[in-house]
Motif scaffolding. Structure first.
Motif, PDB file in Angstrom:
ATOM      1  N   LYS A 296       9.211   9.920  11.917  1.00  0.00           N
ATOM      2  CA  LYS A 296      10.561   9.713  12.428  1.00  0.00           C
ATOM      3  C   LYS A 296      10.545   9.583  13.950  1.00  0.00           C
TER       4      LYS A 296
ATOM      5  N   CYS B  34       7.668  -3.059  -1.047  1.00  0.00           N
ATOM      6  CA  CYS B  34       8.419  -3.492  -2.230  1.00  0.00           C
ATOM      7  C   CYS B  34       9.794  -4.044  -1.839  1.00  0.00           C
TER       8      CYS B  34
ATOM      9  N   ILE C   7      11.645   4.554   6.919  1.00  0.00           N
ATOM     10  CA  ILE C   7      11.591   4.520   5.454  1.00  0.00           C
ATOM     11  C   ILE C   7      10.460   5.405   4.944  1.00  0.00           C
ATOM     12  N   THR C   8       9.315   5.368   5.620  1.00  0.00           N
ATOM     13  CA  THR C   8       8.189   6.205   5.219  1.00  0.00           C
ATOM     14  C   THR C   8       8.502   7.684   5.404  1.00  0.00           C
ATOM     15  N   HIS C   9       9.235   8.006   6.474  1.00  0.00           N
ATOM     16  CA  HIS C   9       9.599   9.408   6.727  1.00  0.00           C
ATOM     17  C   HIS C   9      10.459   9.965   5.599  1.00  0.00           C
ATOM     18  N   TYR C  10      11.374   9.151   5.082  1.00  0.00           N
ATOM     19  CA  TYR C  10      12.313   9.633   4.068  1.00  0.00           C
ATOM     20  C   TYR C  10      11.856   9.356   2.634  1.00  0.00           C
ATOM     21  N   SER C  11      10.847   8.500   2.447  1.00  0.00           N
ATOM     22  CA  SER C  11      10.397   8.215   1.079  1.00  0.00           C
ATOM     23  C   SER C  11       8.870   8.100   1.051  1.00  0.00           C
ATOM     24  N   ALA C  12       8.366   6.869   0.972  1.00  0.00           N
ATOM     25  CA  ALA C  12       6.916   6.637   0.946  1.00  0.00           C
ATOM     26  C   ALA C  12       6.621   5.289   1.580  1.00  0.00           C
ATOM     27  N   TRP C  13       5.380   5.124   2.046  1.00  0.00           N
ATOM     28  CA  TRP C  13       5.051   3.882   2.755  1.00  0.00           C
ATOM     29  C   TRP C  13       5.112   2.657   1.834  1.00  0.00           C
ATOM     30  N   ARG C  14       4.937   2.852   0.534  1.00  0.00           N
ATOM     31  CA  ARG C  14       4.962   1.727  -0.395  1.00  0.00           C
ATOM     32  C   ARG C  14       6.349   1.086  -0.504  1.00  0.00           C
ATOM     33  N   VAL C  15       7.389   1.865  -0.223  1.00  0.00           N
ATOM     34  CA  VAL C  15       8.762   1.388  -0.410  1.00  0.00           C
ATOM     35  C   VAL C  15       9.054   0.187   0.482  1.00  0.00           C
TER      36      VAL C  15
END
Length: 319
Positions: free
Chosen positions: A235, A155, A144-152
């Motif tokens: 990734k 949340c 998820i962090t690879h494709y967006s941000a660690w905060r996602v």
């Protein structure tokens, strides 16, 4: 199955940050050395919860208590997702750990609902869900962090935990408590339990060592893999962590072994596997394909050993 799924979803919250120490530290201005606090403070919150919160399961109706403690973890998750300072994020990490002790209310709840003859199998199945949650948390968080941000991931987990609380409220039968002790008496009785129960002392010592090894491996290895020798992206680290999920198969196997009475032999095997896992990490020059392959095998072996030892210990204690 519901309790296994719930334990996995809740336990995963403790480990989402483990492979993300690098990006979280960079975003919040933490040094690489101080970044270890991200994992450590979550575990401290979990430890405090085990000591001070889980005993409440002997005083309060279990379903209501589990949902209430789950709300604390949900609060920590939403703060983690929006934190803009290191101090706020680290404070939220303590809440996430504290709220995650809900799993240690649900596991004995499952054992209570099962007959003695199949208790090891039931605990093993529920622990399979818990261990899968722990092991899947790392690759899911990295991807998820690879494709967006660690905060996602924090949340998204907040939303999932809220939905889970609603399901547990509807689906679980209430479990009334029998104890008539006061809270301070309950805490004091824990000292007496340790003093008079040698099995408890042994299993606590065994798993303190095993889980110490587990935390050491999975906190430092992502940093090593992201370093100059291996140069893996988030990734790549996710794929590495995904291999460790194979170790979760140990939980149902250990439950069945425990029901057959082979606990001592299985415990020795788990400890030897843990030692062997760390020995494997010294095979091959750092940064080579051989060294990476041995790290993968070591991760699988260590996860298998820790999962098995945990189930064996809980089978003895719950009996």
């Amino acid at each position: 199955m519901l309790l296994a799924f719930a334990c996995g979803l809740i336990a995963a919250n403790i480990y989402y940050a483990q492979p993300l120490i690098g990006p979280i530290s960079a975003d919040l201005g933490l040094s690489e050395q101080a970044g270890g606090l991200i994992v450590t403070l979550t575990q401290i919150g979990y430890g405090v919860g085990l000591l001070l919160v889980v005993p409440l399961a002997d005083l309060f109706e279990n379903r209501r208590l589990a949902i209430s403690i789950l709300a604390i973890g949900a609060t920590g998750l939403v703060i983690s997702g929006f934190a803009t300072s290191a101090a706020l994020f680290l404070s939220a990490a303590v809440l996430v750990g504290l709220g995650s002790v809900t799993v240690q209310i649900l596991v004995p709840y499952a054992a209570h609902l099962s007959p003695e003859v199949t208790r090891g199998r039931v605990v093993g199945n529920v622990m399979s869900g818990l261990m899968l949650g722990i092991m899947l948390a790392r690759p899911v968080a990295s991807l998820i962090t690879h494709y967006s941000a660690w905060r996602v991931i924090f949340c998204a987990s907040f939303v999932a935990v809220l939905a889970l609380a609603l399901v547990l409220r509807v689906a679980l039968p209430p479990r009334p408590v029998q104890a008539r002790m006061r809270y301070h008496q309950m805490l004091a009785s824990m000292v007496e339990l340790v003093r008079t129960t040698p099995e408890l002392r042994r299993r606590a010592l065994y798993h303190a060592c095993m889980f110490g090894a587990f935390s050491l491996f999975w906190t430092t290895t992502p940093l090593l893999l992201a370093g100059p020798e291996f140069g893996l992206t988030q990734k790549g680290i996710a794929w590495f962590a995904l291999a460790g999920v194979a170790g979760a198969i140990a939980a149902p196997i250990a439950g069945r072994v425990a029901d057959r009475g082979w606990i001592r032999q299985a415990t020795a095997m788990a400890m030897l596997m843990s030692i062997g896992a760390f020995a494997m990490t010294h095979i091959g020059a750092r940064g080579t394909p051989l060294a990476l392959a041995m790290l993968v095998v070591a991760g699988i072996t260590l996860d298998f050993a820790v999962s098995a030892n945990l189930v064996l210990g809980q089978r003895i204690i719950f009996s």
